[in-house]
Design an enzyme around this catalytic site. Structure first.
Site, short mmCIF file in Angstrom:
data_model
loop_
_atom_site.label_atom_id
_atom_site.label_comp_id
_atom_site.label_asym_id
_atom_site.label_seq_id
_atom_site.Cartn_x
_atom_site.Cartn_y
_atom_site.Cartn_z
N GLU A 1 -3.97 13.10 0.45
CA GLU A 1 -3.08 12.55 -0.57
C GLU A 1 -3.84 12.10 -1.82
O GLU A 1 -3.95 10.90 -2.11
CB GLU A 1 -2.26 11.39 -0.01
CG GLU A 1 -1.22 11.84 1.00
CD GLU A 1 -0.19 10.75 1.33
OE1 GLU A 1 -0.45 9.57 1.06
OE2 GLU A 1 0.88 11.12 1.87
N GLU B 1 2.96 15.76 6.97
CA GLU B 1 3.29 14.50 7.64
C GLU B 1 4.80 14.33 7.58
O GLU B 1 5.38 14.40 6.50
CB GLU B 1 2.62 13.30 6.95
CG GLU B 1 1.10 13.34 6.99
CD GLU B 1 0.46 12.14 6.30
OE1 GLU B 1 1.15 11.14 6.02
OE2 GLU B 1 -0.75 12.21 6.03
C1 GAL Z 1 0.59 8.74 4.13
C2 GAL Z 1 -0.86 8.93 4.51
C3 GAL Z 1 -1.09 8.68 5.98
C4 GAL Z 1 -0.38 7.43 6.41
C5 GAL Z 1 1.08 7.56 6.10
C6 GAL Z 1 1.92 6.39 6.55
O1 GAL Z 1 0.69 8.39 2.79
O2 GAL Z 1 -1.31 10.22 4.18
O3 GAL Z 1 -2.47 8.58 6.23
O4 GAL Z 1 -0.94 6.32 5.77
O5 GAL Z 1 1.23 7.69 4.73
O6 GAL Z 1 3.28 6.61 6.28
#
Ligand code: GAL
Length: 655
Positions: free
Chosen positions: A154, A326
């Site tokens: 990110e 994610e």
């Molecule tokens: C994203 C990040 C992850 C985790 C996640 C939590 O922004 O890439 O590592 O922190 O959020 O929702």
């Protein structure tokens, strides 16, 4: 190309999860891997934060644990996406190179103790990032389990693209010299005669953060372009190493939601697959949605949040390869309020990604971690390894996907043109509260989706052949290639406010806005106003609010408020929206234009959305109510029913 040959081209979407073997005892790894496979997952994303375990001391590598973790996943038949760990430089590195951290706008250094504590412009850190990337790629580049690499994590998260460090200042000066050649040319391009802001050499130029009142917007725009180029260069230095040492593997990066701090189109040019991280409930709570929407969709997410980003990131590369790296599987920990999704939503989000052509949906994370910053962030498993609410839905999604098989591309209906510098212009000089090119794009996207249309979000310059309608929601800087493409285009065109209003150095366009778009639309903007809440011009079922432009034009007024103020002008197949495209204005304009474009639209109940993929129509119920699919949406049921309970999905096949 026939529908069937189109859909054979897309591989079946895979499911995966984000896993942190370094957080768990080694005797759990094999069992975890088996449970992942049983759930229907086939890819695992690992390693992106593990630098302190890979290289505990400078130059001392501990590969044993990672070798065994990858082996355990591989033995279960799982494919691995391996992250370069550069988002979390270890303490010893920061201590050895204290000036590698980013500096915020107030001049404060961002210290060690969380993540992303580095400045993209620090050449020493860039070399260290290349070194660790080379080390990891040397070790695992040809490992049969490793199918892809994720660079860093990110870029820009926690406000880290713009850094006001000494390293950034020096690099910015070099960047300016390369772009402008002489200080005199820069002065002219920026209009520095105003307020005696002229420079005699590039060495005199500072970063724009600390001026008494606002810095020259041209200065800010140059700084944002520079900062974006620094992210691209940082990413590219890793990509080159990965391509050399790990041939045949995809290189991906995980973009964020509602985030425009760097040019995602430019960075995507170096990637094979554009990834993004989908947290619909966190985004709804954190961004500028109405209080009514925040309540109505608190457990589902606004129906267009995920879809908008799917289409935005799918459009970042001509190949259209993209993934969700994610996926929220339950409550998150970082919004103001973090409710649990309605039962069914994890599956719905998964199938929405499938409908938009994702290659992978990877749930974040496998197991909730009981320590540190994200203790309250759900995983597919609870900290004690019992199933959390998302696990069964991930398994159900895997069965649905297997039943559905591969899906094809959407029909070409609407192209919505978005550029990152558009949002930089409205951020730098909003001229009125809530005026944002990104949110104009989201509003138009949402209005089009409510009409049941399929939308591609494309950068300026992408060929527009085959579309029936092109929308420029708010595009201040219009490159020549887009004008040429629009001149060739024979469908309907909608130009939104502020489009063509600035040149590349932030000056009002020659001949007044819409500048180069005057080649398509006979008129010029002679006055702009921003309007406080309540200062409105009501129309029939819409109202002019927030932003209003007054034109001198030979075009016909098409939407006129009750007091005679014009919200939209029309010249042949080109519309110009002189009012801010809020939901009602955008709907009124786009519903007409869709009709003129010959596109069939649907009157969808609140919260219902459609997406076509090859010969299938996916139907998603984002509302809290049971809804009925209108008769205008036809086909044979493959999945679900024509009456959809909350958070349910139905799929029709063209008959
Ligand atoms: C994203 C990040 C992850 C985790 C996640 C939590 O922004 O890439 O590592 O922190 O959020 O929702």
């Amino acid at each position: 190309m026939s529908i069937s040959s189109q859909w054979l081209n897309r591989p079946i979407m895979k499911l995966g999860t984000c896993y942190y073997p370094e957080h768990w005892p080694e005797n759990l790894w094999a069992e975890d891997a088996l449970r992942m496979v049983e759930t229907g997952l086939s890819q695992v994303r690992i390693g992106e934060f593990a630098w302190s375990r890979i290289e505990p001391d400078p130059g001392q590598f501990d590969w044993g644990w990672l070798d065994r973790a990858i082996e355990a996943l591989h033995a279960a038949g799982l494919e691995v996406i391996l992250g370069t760990p550069t988002a979390t430089p270890p303490k010893w590195l920061v201590d050895a190179m204290p000036d590698m951290v980013a500096t915020n706008e107030h001049g404060h250094a961002r210290i060690f103790g969380s993540r992303r504590h580095y400045c993209f412009s620090h050449r020493g850190y860039r070399a260290e990032a290349a070194r660790i990337t080379r080390a990891v790629a040397n070790r695992y580049g040809k490992h049969p389990a490793v199918v892809a690499w994720q660079t860093d994590n990110e870029y820009g998260c926690h406000d880290t693209v713009l850094s006001f460090s000494d390293a950034a200042r020096l690099a910015f000066r070099e960047w300016l010299a390369a772009r402008y050649g002489t200080a005199m040319k820069l002065n002219r391009a920026w209009g520095n005669v105003f307020w005696s802001m002229e420079y005699r050499s590039f060495d005199e130029i500072d970063l724009p953060g600390h001026t008494v009142t606002e810095a020259n917007p041209a200065h800010w725009l140059a700084f944002r372009r520079f900062a974006s180029d620094e992210v691209a260069a940082f990413n590219r230095s890793q990509v080159e190493i990965l391509r050399e040492l790990s041939p045949g593997r995809d290189v991906v990066h995980n973009y964020m939601g509602f985030f425009t701090e760097f040019d995602h189109h430019a960075i995507a040019a170096d990637l094979d697959v554009v990834g993004w991280d989908s947290y619909p409930l966190g985004f709804l709570d954190s961004f500028s949605f109405t209080e009514a929407d925040k309540l109505a969709y608190a457990r589902q997410g606004h129906p267009d949040i995920a879809a908008f980003h799917h289409d935005l990131y799918r459009g970042c590369t001509p190949s259209g390869r993209w993934s969700v790296l994610e996926q929220q599987p339950g409550p998150v920990n970082w919004a103001n309020h973090n409710p649990a999704p309605l039962p069914g939503m994890v599956r719905l989000w998964t199938l929405e990604a499938m409908a938009h052509g994702a290659e992978l949906v990877s749930y974040f994370r496998w197991r909730q971690f009981p320590q540190a910053q994200e203790q309250h962030h759900a995983g597919l498993l609870l900290p004690d390894s019992e199933p959390a609410l998302g696990l069964a839905e991930a398994a159900q999604s895997a069965r649905d996907i297997a039943m559905l098989g591969p899906v094809g591309d959407p029909p070409k209906q609407v192209a919505l043109v978005f550029a990152y510098d558009a949002d930089w212009v409205t951020k730098i000089q909003p001229q009125g509260k809530g005026v944002s090119a990104l949110w104009a794009a989201f509003s138009c996207y949402s209005a089009l989706r409510k009409l049941g249309l399929d939308i591609d979000i494309v950068p300026p310059g992408r060929p527009l052949d085959g579309y029936s309608l092109v929308v420029l929601p708010c595009l201040p800087i219009v490159p020549d290639c887009l004008v040429a493409e629009l001149q060739r285009f024979s469908g309907q065109i909608v130009i939104g406010p502020r489009s063509g209003s600035r040149d590349a150095d932030f000056a009002i366009s020659d001949g007044l806005p819409p500048g180069p778009l005057r080649a398509l639309f006979p008129g010029k903007v002679v006055r702009v106003e921003s309007l406080r809440p309540g200062l409105t011009h009501p129309g029939k079922d819409w109202e002019i609010e927030r932003w209003l432009e007054h034109l001198e034009t030979a075009a016909e007024p098409e939407m006129i408020a009750l007091d005679g103020t014009v919200a939209c002008w029309r010249h042949r197949q080109v519309r110009y929206m002189s009012a801010w495209p809020n939901q009602e204005v955008a709907h009124a304009v786009l519903a007409r234009v869709a009709k003129d474009a010959g596109l069939a639209t649907h009157a969808l109940p609140e919260g219902l959305r459609l997406r076509r993929a090859g010969n299938k129509t996916f139907i998603f119920n984002y509302s809290k109510e049971t809804v009925h699919l209108p008769d205008t949406v036809t086909g044979d049921l493959l999945l679900g029913q024509r009456t959809l309970p909350p958070a349910d999905v139905s799929i029709l096949k063209a008959n």
